[in-house]
Design an enzyme around this catalytic site. Structure first.
Site, PDB file in Angstrom:
ATOM      1  N   SER A   9       0.614  -1.384  -0.185  1.00  0.00           N
ATOM      2  CA  SER A   9       0.489   0.293   0.179  1.00  0.00           C
ATOM      3  C   SER A   9       0.643   1.487  -0.255  1.00  0.00           C
ATOM      4  O   SER A   9       0.405   2.149  -0.870  1.00  0.00           O
ATOM      5  CB  SER A   9      -0.915   0.225   1.404  1.00  0.00           C
ATOM      6  OG  SER A   9      -1.887  -0.862   0.850  1.00  0.00           O
ATOM      7  N   LYS A  10       2.163   1.127   0.680  1.00  0.00           N
ATOM      8  CA  LYS A  10       3.253   2.990   0.836  1.00  0.00           C
ATOM      9  C   LYS A  10       3.839   2.589  -0.234  1.00  0.00           C
ATOM     10  O   LYS A  10       4.764   1.543  -0.096  1.00  0.00           O
ATOM     11  CB  LYS A  10       3.127   2.654   2.225  1.00  0.00           C
ATOM     12  CG  LYS A  10       2.241   3.009   3.668  1.00  0.00           C
ATOM     13  CD  LYS A  10       3.166   2.425   4.295  1.00  0.00           C
ATOM     14  CE  LYS A  10       1.716   2.770   6.082  1.00  0.00           C
ATOM     15  NZ  LYS A  10       2.260   3.198   7.387  1.00  0.00           N
TER      16      LYS A  10
END
Length: 203
Positions: A9-10
């Site tokens: 996600s990051k």
């Protein structure tokens, strides 16, 4: 051919796809058949996923580490898998709650069928809640929801009505379920077709 998709996600480097990569390689996916995404699962714009889905061919199998690496939500997952199935492409999930899903096997298809049924049930609940909310709003004198689009039948009625001297545009729009702007895009105040109206009737 086996194709792998992995995602974190990051994008700041605090997360890596190393664990997913190792699992996909161990499952038989070639290093040149891996797609590495660094984006939130809630984002619509995921170029690596789009490229991965586009590259898949009939007879291929898409492998993901966990089911949540692939879809935004249950309905999104169902839509992806339906598309893959229609193209003759399998899906296999290696671990997590979706590990029983392997659409290349009969039992895996059954499990995904349950997921699809749950997604359909969710859609029906949302639809029922929306309709109930609109009905409640109408009782209180409020109308909600987007206006219906112009249709050929509505357009013909508008053409016949606009040329009559007693026609009130606001009443006509309410009857047709369209906005004044939509009406005037399709038909003139005298009932003549405008370019959008001509396109609609020529379809």
């Amino acid at each position: 051919m086996l194709v792998g998709y992995m995602r974190v996600s990051k994008t700041d480097g605090s997360q890596t796809t190393d664990l997913q990569r190792d699992a996909l390689l161990a499952a038989g996916v070639g290093a040149d058949s891996l797609y590495d995404e660094r984006a939130s699962g809630k984002k619509d714009d995921r170029p690596e996923l789009a490229a991965c889905l586009k590259a898949l061919r009939h007879g291929d199998t898409l492998i993901v580490w966990k089911l949540d690496r692939l879809g935004r939500d249950l309905r999104h997952l169902v839509n992806i898998v339906h598309d893959l199935t229609e193209r003759g492409i399998g899906l296999k999930v290696l671990t997590g709650q979706g590990a029983a899903i392997d659409t290349t096997t009969a039992s895996g298809k059954l499990v995904f069928g349950i997921f699809a049924a749950l997604a359909e049930f969710e859609r029906e609940l949302i639809s029922e809640r929306t309709l109930a909310g609109l009905a409640s709003a109408r009782v209180r004198g409020r109308n909600g929801g987007r206006p219906y689009k112009m249709t050929p039948a509505k357009l013909r009625l508008a053409m016949a009505s606009m040329g009559k001297p007693g026609t009130r545009v606001s009443d006509l729009c309410a009857e047709l379920g369209v906005t004044r702007q939509t009406l005037y895009r399709h038909v003139s105040p005298t009932g003549e077709l405008r370019p959008d109206g001509e396109k609609l009737l020529s379809r």
